[in-house]
Design a protein around this motif. Sequence first.
Motif: not given
Length: 240
Positions: A48, A78, A155
């Motif tokens: 991420n 997301k 997400p």
Amino acid sequence: MIKIEYLAKSFDKNEVLQNINLDIKKGEVISIIGPSGSGKSTLLRCVNLLEQPTEGKIFVNGDELTAPKANITKAREKIGMVFQHFHLFPHLTVLENITYAPIKVKQLSKQEAQAKGRELLKRVGLEEKENDYPNRLSGGQKQRVAIARALAMEPELMLFDEPTSALDPEMVKEVLDVMKDLAHSGMTMLVVTHEMGFAKEVADRVIFLDEGKLIETGDPKKFFERPETARAQDFLAKIL
Ligand code: ADP
Ligand code: MG
């Protein structure tokens, strides 16, 4: 859905991850295990972009997250992350913890965010706690709020970094049950955990890291019962 190619990460001269290649399908649940310091957290943090990879590429749904022009903020929305130590906002109530990002980032109205937040609290079995502050909750309850908070952003991928390691033993199950439920709902999940029961029962694949390298990957039952590499055998002998 996620493609990791030749990922490497160094901190100064310390090569923490080397040549990691991984394809993750939509709905797949992957359990990442390995000794302390083997790079598990760094791998999740690269996915991420909490850490910038030194080399390699990461694609999410075909978009390159690591491209210089990638919209990292958008991509990160997301990807939900749950940490060992919860990281709840101490000055916000349970419901406010959950509605904060949807209101700020997704621009939901307060009413919409609260309705959704209450639904999520119900899902993790904490609907009666919405007005409590985090310091009033047990560790297991805090972690369930943290999961609900991550889910509030809708997400496509959830990352879990040792979500039960800081919990008293009697609270581990309530958190794993929520994670199991999520896995069965079709969520794509990358889970750093040594909980063999979870890995065997829920994960589609286990990935074993040692000294920054992906040493072994495969079916969880097979991995725990008949690991192929000496390193995995040594590690399992220590934890089981
Ligand atoms: P694990 O989660 O498997 O225990 P980590 O990914 O946390 O391993 O750490 C792997 C290695 O990277 C360790 O040697 C650790 O000291 C180092 N490391 C992690 N984060 C940083 C950082 N921000 N700066 C410098 N070194 C780091
Ligand atoms: Mg770690």
